[in-house]
Design a protein around this motif. Structure first.
Motif, short mmCIF file in Angstrom:
data_model
loop_
_atom_site.label_atom_id
_atom_site.label_comp_id
_atom_site.label_asym_id
_atom_site.label_seq_id
_atom_site.Cartn_x
_atom_site.Cartn_y
_atom_site.Cartn_z
N ASN A 1 1.07 -1.00 -0.24
CA ASN A 1 -0.29 -0.28 -0.37
C ASN A 1 1.17 1.32 -0.26
N PHE A 2 0.87 1.85 -0.66
CA PHE A 2 1.46 3.35 -0.70
C PHE A 2 0.88 4.61 -0.43
N SER A 3 -0.27 4.67 0.30
CA SER A 3 -0.39 5.43 1.15
C SER A 3 0.33 6.10 1.62
N ASN A 4 0.91 7.15 1.52
CA ASN A 4 1.34 8.19 2.64
C ASN A 4 1.34 9.49 2.31
N ASN A 5 1.93 10.73 3.28
CA ASN A 5 1.83 11.78 3.61
C ASN A 5 3.50 12.46 4.34
N ILE A 6 3.50 13.36 3.21
CA ILE A 6 5.10 14.06 3.91
C ILE A 6 4.98 15.35 4.16
N ASP A 7 4.66 16.21 5.12
CA ASP A 7 5.29 17.51 4.99
C ASP A 7 5.81 18.15 5.69
N ALA A 8 6.89 18.83 5.60
CA ALA A 8 8.09 19.95 5.72
C ALA A 8 8.35 21.17 5.33
N GLN A 9 8.54 21.88 6.78
CA GLN A 9 8.97 23.89 5.58
C GLN A 9 10.48 23.84 7.30
N GLY A 10 10.38 25.57 6.14
CA GLY A 10 12.02 25.34 6.82
C GLY A 10 12.43 26.58 6.23
N ARG A 11 13.68 27.15 6.84
CA ARG A 11 14.23 28.85 6.16
C ARG A 11 14.99 28.00 5.39
N THR A 69 5.55 19.19 -0.11
CA THR A 69 4.74 17.71 0.96
C THR A 69 4.52 17.64 -0.45
N ALA A 70 4.56 16.20 0.16
CA ALA A 70 4.56 14.76 -0.80
C ALA A 70 2.85 14.20 -0.11
N ASN A 71 1.74 13.97 -1.00
CA ASN A 71 0.93 13.29 -0.60
C ASN A 71 0.66 11.87 -2.05
N ARG A 72 0.63 10.53 -1.30
CA ARG A 72 1.08 9.18 -2.08
C ARG A 72 -0.22 8.16 -1.77
N ASN A 127 -0.41 -15.44 -10.89
CA ASN A 127 -0.58 -14.15 -9.72
C ASN A 127 -0.75 -12.90 -11.79
N ILE A 128 -2.04 -12.46 -11.37
CA ILE A 128 -1.96 -11.00 -12.55
C ILE A 128 -2.20 -9.72 -10.99
N SER A 129 -1.02 -8.74 -11.48
CA SER A 129 -0.68 -7.82 -10.47
C SER A 129 -1.70 -6.70 -11.31
N ARG A 130 -1.71 -5.98 -10.88
CA ARG A 130 -2.36 -4.40 -10.93
C ARG A 130 -1.70 -3.48 -10.42
N ILE A 131 -0.47 -2.49 -10.65
CA ILE A 131 -0.43 -1.39 -9.77
C ILE A 131 -0.81 -0.09 -10.06
N ARG A 132 -1.46 0.46 -9.58
CA ARG A 132 -2.16 1.92 -9.20
C ARG A 132 -0.75 2.95 -8.29
N TYR A 133 -0.68 3.76 -8.69
CA TYR A 133 0.63 4.48 -8.07
C TYR A 133 0.01 6.59 -8.12
N ASP A 134 -0.30 7.33 -7.19
CA ASP A 134 -0.19 8.19 -7.82
C ASP A 134 0.22 9.10 -6.44
N SER A 135 1.20 10.22 -7.30
CA SER A 135 1.97 11.04 -6.27
C SER A 135 1.92 12.13 -6.51
N GLU A 136 1.93 13.56 -5.48
CA GLU A 136 1.48 14.62 -6.19
C GLU A 136 2.76 15.18 -4.69
N ASN A 151 2.45 15.69 -10.11
CA ASN A 151 1.03 15.20 -10.82
C ASN A 151 2.01 13.83 -11.32
N LEU A 152 2.05 12.99 -10.81
CA LEU A 152 2.99 11.09 -11.58
C LEU A 152 1.33 10.16 -11.26
#
Length: 528
Positions: free
Chosen positions: A136-146, A232-235, A261-270, A290-291
Motif C-alpha cells: 500500500n502506497f498511502s503516505n503523507n509528508i509535510d516539511a518546511q523551514g527557512r 509536501t508529498a501525498n501518495r 497471478n495477475i498483478s495491478r499497480i496504481r500509484y498516484d503522487s503529488e 503530479n505522477l
C-alpha cells in the motif's frame, strides 16, 4: 517522458545527463513498486509474515501454494485492513509532523477443497482464488523551514539549461511561443516560468522578444534573498494481485503447489515545493509535480512443504519475476503571486499548467525465493514456532521501453536503468520468526522480522544502513468447526529521504523523514 531536468532542450547538448537522471528515477520506481514488507491474512501476519512452511490458510494462495494441500474443507475468507502512517520530517533545521490513515480490503479469497482419496497416496487437493494487497502506497509528508542559501531554489533546475549556450543563444520568442496566455498553459516548464515572470530575458538592441534572450534571470534570485520553503508529498495507491493456485497432498508428507497471478499497480503522487522569498518582489511561488502510474503484470510461483515427522515441516517457494506493462502520466503546474505592485499589475495569471506527458514502459520485479521450517509443540496441540528466510533479488529488476524513436535509444535507456539498479540496490535476505500458542479455541501469536537495507549507497543524505527495518507483530484468533476469526497488529519504523529538486550537492536541500508504520487486520473465515 516524465521528469526531465529541462523541458526546453534548446541549446542543451547534454542529452546524456538527462538520460542518466531519468534512469535513476525509473530505478527508484522499480524498487518502490516492489518493496513488500508484510503480506498474508491476519493469522500469518500475527507471526511476522511467516508462511513458507505453514499450510491450511487462505494466505497460501498468494504465498506458498503448497499449503493448499492441507485443506480438507472449503473456505471463504475476508480480511479488511487499516494502515496508519506517522511521519516526522526534518528540513532546514525544522521538524514537521504528518499522519495518514488508509482503509482497504487486504485480502479476499475462496478455497475449494477436493474430496479425499483414502485409496490413493495423493490424499487430497484444493484450488484457490484470491485478491490481495501486496503493498500500500498511502503516505503523507509535510516539511518546511527557512533556506538561507540564495542558490537553493527549484528555479535553478531550469536557469542553467537556458543559459548554457551564452548570450542570446535562447531567445525570448522561443519561450513566448511555448506559452499560451489565453489558456494559461505551456509546452515546457521554462515557458510556464516565463509566463509567470519567474524567468526574465536580458534585453538587447531594440528590446523585442526576437532579440531578447539568455542569460535569463529571476529578480529575487539575483538579489540573493533567503526564502521560506515548504515541501509536501501525498501518495496513494497499491500493488494488488489476483492469484489462482492449486495445491496437492501426497501421503500426508509432501505438499506441492503452483500459482499464477495477475498483478495491478496504481500509484498516484503529488509533490509540491512552495517558496516564499523574504522581502522579495514575489510573495510566493511554487511547483507541483503530479505522477499517475498504472501497470498490469503476470507472474508464476511454485512451492513445496515436506513433513518428515508429525511435529516438523520444511517449506520452500520460488516466485518468478512479475512482468509488467506500465503507463505513466506526468504533469507539472506552476504558481506565482507577486508582492511588488508593478509586478502584480503586469502578471496576467497566477497559475500555469504544463502539457501532460505520457510514457509507456515495461518492468520486471525482483526474483524471490523463501525457505523455512515450523516445529509443532505437543504435536500441534500447544502451538508452533516458525522461521523463514526470504531472498529478494533487487539487482535483477529491469525497466525497458519502445517509446524512443530508435532501437539504439531504447537500448540505451534499458542499459542506463539496469546500471542504476545495480549501482543503487543489492540483493537481500529477510529473516522472520514467529510463534503461536493454543489454548482450546484460542490462539495467541507474536512475530518479528528483520529486513536489511536494499541500498548499496547513501541516497538523499540518508545512510544506507539506516534504511533497514525491524518489524514487530502480534495477533489473537479463535477457530471452530464452522468459522475462524483472527486479528493482527504490526509495527515498524524506517528512515526515508526526499530531494524536492536536484542541484549541486551543496545547493540541494533534503527532507529526512522518520516514518512509523502500523497495520491492523481482521480476517474472518467461513468453512463450508
Amino acid at each position: 517522458m516524465k521528469r526531465l531536468l529541462a523541458g526546453l532542450l534548446l541549446a542543451l547538448p547534454t542529452s546524456s545527463l538527462l538520460a542518466q537522471g531519468s534512469a535513476a528515477e525509473y530505478a527508484d520506481d522499480a524498487f518502490r513498486y516492489n518493496d513488500f514488507v508484510l503480506q498474508g491474512s491476519a493469522r500469518f501476519r500475527g507471526v511476522g509474515g511467516n508462511q513458507t512452511s505453514l499450510g491450511g490458510d487462505a494466505s497460501n494462495i498468494a504465498g506458498n501454494p503448497a499449503g493448499l494441500g492441507f485443506y480438507n474443507r472449503s473456505e471463504f475468507t475476508l480480511s479488511p485492513s487499516l494502515n496508519l502512517s506517522s511521519n516526522r520530517s526534518a528540513f532546514l533545521g525544522s521538524n514537521t509532523d504528518a499522519n495518514k490513515t488508509n482503509f482497504n480490503i487486504g485480502q479476499a479469497s475462496l478455497v475449494f477443497a477436493g474430496q479425499s482419496s483414502p485409496n490413493s497416496r495423493w490424499r487430497r487437493s484444493a484450488f484457490g482464488v484470491s485478491y490481495s494487497q501486496s503493498l500500500n502506497f498511502s503516505n503523507n509528508i509535510d516539511a518546511q523551514g527557512r533556506n538561507n542559501n540564495p542558490n537553493s531554489t527549484f528555479l535553478n533546475e531550469y536557469l542553467p539549461g537556458l543559459n548554457n549556450g551564452g548570450p542570446q543563444s535562447v531567445r525570448e520568442a522561443a519561450l513566448d511561443a511555448d506559452f499560451n496566455a489565453d489558456l494559461n498553459t505551456a509546452r515546457t516548464p521554462e515557458a510556464a516560468l516565463y509566463g509567470l515572470f519567474l524567468l526574465n530575458a536580458t534585453a538587447y538592441g531594440n528590446n523585442t522578444i526576437e532579440s531578447n534572450g539568455s542569460p535569463f534571470f529571476n529578480d529575487d534570485l539575483d538579489a540573493g534573498v533567503a526564502r521560506n520553503q515548504r515541501v509536501t508529498a501525498n501518495r496513494i495507491g497499491a500493488n494488488s494481485q489476483w492469484t489462482f493456485a492449486y495445491g496437492a497432498n501426497f501421503d500426508d508428507k509432501l505438499y506441492i503447489g503452483a500459482s499464477a497471478n495477475i498483478s495491478r499497480i496504481r500509484y498516484d503522487s503529488e509533490i509540491t515545493v512552495q517558496e516564499s522569498p523574504i522581502n522579495g518582489v514575489f510573495d510566493t511561488y511554487g511547483r507541483t509535480n503530479n505522477l499517475l502510474v498504472t501497470g498490469t503484470g503476470f507472474g508464476l510461483k511454485v512451492g513445496a512443504i515436506y513433513r518428515p515427522v508429525q511435529s516438523f515441516q520444511l517449506g520452500f517457494d520460488m516466485a518468478s519475476p512479475t512482468f509488467y506493462s506500465m503507463r505513466e502520466t506526468f504533469q507539472q503546474s506552476f504558481s506565482a503571486f507577486g508582492r511588488d505592485p508593478g509586478l502584480i499589475s503586469a502578471m496576467g495569471t497566477n497559475n500555469v499548467d504544463v502539457d501532460a506527458n505520457d510514457f509507456d514502459y515495461s518492468m520486471s520485479s525482483p526474483f524471490r525465493a523463501s525457505g523455512g521450517f515450523t516445529y509443532f509443540l505437543g504435536e500441534g496441540k500447544l502451538g508452533f514456532i516458525t522461521a523463514t528466510a526470504d531472498y529478494v533479488g533487487y539487482g535483477s529488476m529491469r525497466v525497458g521501453t519502445d517509446a524512443f524513436g530508435t532501437s539504439q535509444g531504447n537500448t540505451d535507456f534499458r542499459n542506463d536503468v539496469t546500471s542504476e539498479v545495480q549501482n543503487t540496490y543489492q540483493n537481500v535476505v529477510n529473516v522472520r520468526a514467529g510463534a503461536e500458542i493454543r489454548a482450546s479455541l484460542l490462539r495467541l501469536r507474536a512475530g518479528v522480522a528483520y529486513l536489511p537495507s536494499a541500498y548499496r549507497i547513501d541516497l538523499d543524505r540518508v545512510n544506507r544502513e539506516d534504511r533497514s527495518r525491524i518489524l514487530f507483530s502480534a495477533g489473537i484468533g479463535a477457530r471452530t468447526e464452522r468459522f475462524s476469526v483472527d486479528l493482527s497488529g504490526s509495527f515498524y519504523g524506517q528512515t526515508m529521504g526526499l530531494s524536492p529538486y536536484i542541484l549541486s550537492d551543496a545547493d540541494t536541500p533534503t527532507v529526512t523523514t522518520t516514518a512509523q508504520r502500523a497495520n491492523a487486520m481482521l480476517s474472518v473465515g467461513l468453512f463450508f
